[in-house]
Design a protein around this motif. Structure first.
Motif, mmCIF file in Angstrom:
data_model
loop_
_atom_site.group_PDB
_atom_site.id
_atom_site.type_symbol
_atom_site.label_atom_id
_atom_site.label_comp_id
_atom_site.label_asym_id
_atom_site.label_seq_id
_atom_site.Cartn_x
_atom_site.Cartn_y
_atom_site.Cartn_z
ATOM 1 N N GLN A 55 2.227 7.645 -0.379
ATOM 2 C CA GLN A 55 0.823 7.291 -0.440
ATOM 3 C C GLN A 55 0.482 6.348 0.696
ATOM 4 O O GLN A 55 1.341 5.681 1.264
ATOM 5 C CB GLN A 55 0.511 6.615 -1.791
ATOM 6 C CG GLN A 55 0.836 7.493 -2.980
ATOM 7 C CD GLN A 55 0.625 6.745 -4.286
ATOM 8 O OE1 GLN A 55 0.232 5.587 -4.279
ATOM 9 N NE2 GLN A 55 0.881 7.404 -5.383
ATOM 10 N N TYR A 95 5.204 1.055 -6.546
ATOM 11 C CA TYR A 95 3.840 1.516 -6.299
ATOM 12 C C TYR A 95 3.310 0.846 -5.038
ATOM 13 O O TYR A 95 3.628 -0.312 -4.754
ATOM 14 C CB TYR A 95 2.920 1.157 -7.469
ATOM 15 C CG TYR A 95 3.290 1.810 -8.774
ATOM 16 C CD1 TYR A 95 2.721 3.022 -9.156
ATOM 17 C CD2 TYR A 95 4.195 1.206 -9.634
ATOM 18 C CE1 TYR A 95 3.058 3.625 -10.367
ATOM 19 C CE2 TYR A 95 4.545 1.786 -10.849
ATOM 20 C CZ TYR A 95 3.965 3.000 -11.210
ATOM 21 O OH TYR A 95 4.316 3.598 -12.406
ATOM 22 N N HIS A 125 -3.135 0.308 -6.636
ATOM 23 C CA HIS A 125 -2.913 1.551 -7.357
ATOM 24 C C HIS A 125 -3.600 1.457 -8.707
ATOM 25 O O HIS A 125 -3.891 0.369 -9.207
ATOM 26 C CB HIS A 125 -1.413 1.835 -7.526
ATOM 27 C CG HIS A 125 -0.786 1.096 -8.663
ATOM 28 N ND1 HIS A 125 -0.435 -0.236 -8.574
ATOM 29 C CD2 HIS A 125 -0.466 1.473 -9.923
ATOM 30 C CE1 HIS A 125 0.089 -0.637 -9.702
ATOM 31 N NE2 HIS A 125 0.078 0.371 -10.558
#
Length: 228
Positions: free
Chosen positions: A185, A108, A112
């Motif tokens: 992301q 991640y 997050h």
């Protein structure tokens, strides 16, 4: 008893003056030297703390311990393939190989929120690293500089006996080659700028050596100047 000659009396007075004044001065010099040594020690520790050495990251559960290492030297760079491996050990130091663990790795980008999809889900494979044989490892390419979270979860396979675990490791990625960031992301921009600057900074030894050399010369001059 006859009085001391003038020469003997003067010598005695000179010795008294020496012991009255030179000994305290030597003690003061010793204290100054001790303070300088302490200062050098604190300076070295400060430089070490500013530029900490890389170290493996360790997590522990009731049954299993895990040590994360990322090549090269726990200093991954964005856009460059890197190998991460997890040294899993049971209580007592017995190695837990991947064949005995139904393990899963997710990556991640920080920050997050819980429940959001993972940025990456690298496939785990058995690797041999250092004294460990068949431990879980994966090839990871971090898309951007910044902070990432690696989550390793595991359950026992048939015949193995340990409690399920989940380990979370925080990894800092420095600037590197540009890559295709499709389906990735955004990573914390402020961390990216800071890490890019850090990756181009002067090595700690290049700062420590001149400072210590100068202070060593100052200490030597001071000692010679106050030497009886």
């Amino acid at each position: 008893m006859s009085p001391l000659p003038n020469h003997a009396k003067a010598t005695k007075e000179k010795h008294l003056v020496y012991y009255q004044f030179k000994v305290p001065a030597s003690t003061a010099n010793l204290r100054v030297n001790q303070y300088l040594i302490l200062f050098l020690s604190f300076l070295t520790l400060s430089i070490t703390n500013i530029y900490p050495a890389t170290a493996h990251k360790v997590q522990i559960s009731p049954d299993v311990g895990a040590t994360l290492h990322i090549e090269p030297n726990d200093n991954p760079r964005a856009g460059e393939p890197t190998q991460a491996w997890f040294a899993l050990t049971r209580k007592g130091g017995t190695i837990l190989p991947l064949q005995q663990c139904n393990c899963q790795l997710t990556v991640y980008a920080e920050p997050h929120t819980p429940g959001e999809p993972a940025l990456l889900e690298p496939s785990l494979k058995p690797v041999n690293a250092e004294r460990y044989q068949g431990i879980p490892g994966a090839d990871i390419t971090f898309p951007k500089p910044g902070i990432y979270q690696l989550q390793l979860s595991g359950k026992p396979t048939t015949g193995a006996n340990f409690k399920p675990f989940e380990f979370t490791f925080e990894v800092t990625v420095a600037g590197g080659n540009a890559v295709n960031t499709q389906n990735s992301q955004d990573v914390n921009t402020e961390n990216s700028v800071d890490l890019a600057a850090e990756s181009n900074s002067i090595p700690p030894w290049a700062i420590a050596v001149p400072i210590l050399a100068v202070l060593g010369v100052v200490l030597a001059i001071w000692h010679n100047k106050n030497k009886p």
